[in-house]
Scaffold this motif. Structure first.
Motif, PDB file in Angstrom:
ATOM      1  N   ALA A  80     -42.437  37.118  31.390  1.00  0.00           N
ATOM      2  CA  ALA A  80     -42.495  38.466  30.824  1.00  0.00           C
ATOM      3  C   ALA A  80     -41.223  38.724  30.039  1.00  0.00           C
ATOM      4  N   GLN A  86     -38.969  47.861  32.377  1.00  0.00           N
ATOM      5  CA  GLN A  86     -40.198  47.289  31.845  1.00  0.00           C
ATOM      6  C   GLN A  86     -40.278  45.775  32.008  1.00  0.00           C
ATOM      7  N   LYS A  88     -42.818  43.464  30.045  1.00  0.00           N
ATOM      8  CA  LYS A  88     -43.836  43.544  28.994  1.00  0.00           C
ATOM      9  C   LYS A  88     -44.395  42.162  28.693  1.00  0.00           C
ATOM     10  N   ASP A  89     -45.628  42.135  28.180  1.00  0.00           N
ATOM     11  CA  ASP A  89     -46.292  40.898  27.762  1.00  0.00           C
ATOM     12  C   ASP A  89     -46.320  39.874  28.889  1.00  0.00           C
ATOM     13  N   LYS A 105     -50.818  43.221  31.907  1.00  0.00           N
ATOM     14  CA  LYS A 105     -50.126  43.064  30.638  1.00  0.00           C
ATOM     15  C   LYS A 105     -48.689  43.586  30.693  1.00  0.00           C
ATOM     16  N   ASP A 106     -48.506  44.757  31.307  1.00  0.00           N
ATOM     17  CA  ASP A 106     -47.188  45.380  31.366  1.00  0.00           C
ATOM     18  C   ASP A 106     -47.006  46.076  32.711  1.00  0.00           C
ATOM     19  N   ILE A 108     -44.350  49.155  33.995  1.00  0.00           N
ATOM     20  CA  ILE A 108     -43.368  50.077  33.428  1.00  0.00           C
ATOM     21  C   ILE A 108     -42.967  51.136  34.444  1.00  0.00           C
ATOM     22  N   ASP A 120     -50.334  48.224  33.402  1.00  0.00           N
ATOM     23  CA  ASP A 120     -51.282  48.109  32.287  1.00  0.00           C
ATOM     24  C   ASP A 120     -52.137  46.868  32.515  1.00  0.00           C
ATOM     25  N   TYR A 125     -54.793  51.975  32.494  1.00  0.00           N
ATOM     26  CA  TYR A 125     -53.459  52.069  33.082  1.00  0.00           C
ATOM     27  C   TYR A 125     -53.624  52.608  34.493  1.00  0.00           C
TER      28      TYR A 125
END
Length: 160
Positions: A80, A86, A88-89, A105-106, A108, A120, A125
């Motif tokens: 990630a 965060q 992310k990705d 995916k994420d 946060i 996510d 969400y």
């Protein structure tokens, strides 16, 4: 003068100790320092690497399942982009939703004082309590198999 020499020596020794691997922070410390809860990864983390661009790569002993609110599947390697609050990705992480395994995916944490974390899963969400992620969970690797056919397909048995 002698005090200054001793302080410089201490700083140099700490630096050398760090370079030769005598000191390494845990993945939990890295997560906390980036405003994330310590229990996002299971206790079976074998190693991790955080490069200068913020790419975090976490290696586990083996693929496994963890239970937070829902079941979460960790592949052997999870990657990630890490920034404050965060992840992310994400790659290598899936969450069970209504009998489907969806890639996460994420992750946060916008406002730690809210007590919420946002997950996510692509189509939706989810807001969960940060308290679910305080401590690293135990990873269960028994009772499931991972089958590779073209795209990744995960087969699970005896999970409940």
């Amino acid at each position: 003068m002698a005090f200054r020499i001793r302080m410089n020596l201490v700083v140099i020794l700490v630096f050398v100790f760090h370079l030769i691997g005598g000191y390494s922070s845990s993945i939990q410390e890295v997560l906390r320092s980036h405003g994330l809860p310590a229990g996002l990864f299971p206790e079976s983390v074998k190693s991790y690497n955080l490069d200068q661009k913020g790419v975090l790569e976490v290696k586990l002993d083996s693929p496994c399942i963890v239970k937070y609110e829902n079941r979460v599947f960790f592949e052997t390697v999870v990657r990630a982009n890490l920034s404050f609050g965060q992840l992310k990705d994400l790659e290598g992480l899936s969450q069970e939703e209504l009998f489907l395994w969806l890639p996460v995916k994420d992750i946060i944490v916008d406002d730690p004082s809210s007590g919420l974390i946002l997950i996510d899963i692509g189509i939706a969400y989810k807001q969960l309590s940060l308290s679910l992620f305080e401590d690293p969970p135990v990873c269960r690797s028994q009772g499931f198999s991972v089958e590779m056919i073209g795209r990744k397909r995960i087969g699970f048995e005896d999970q409940r």
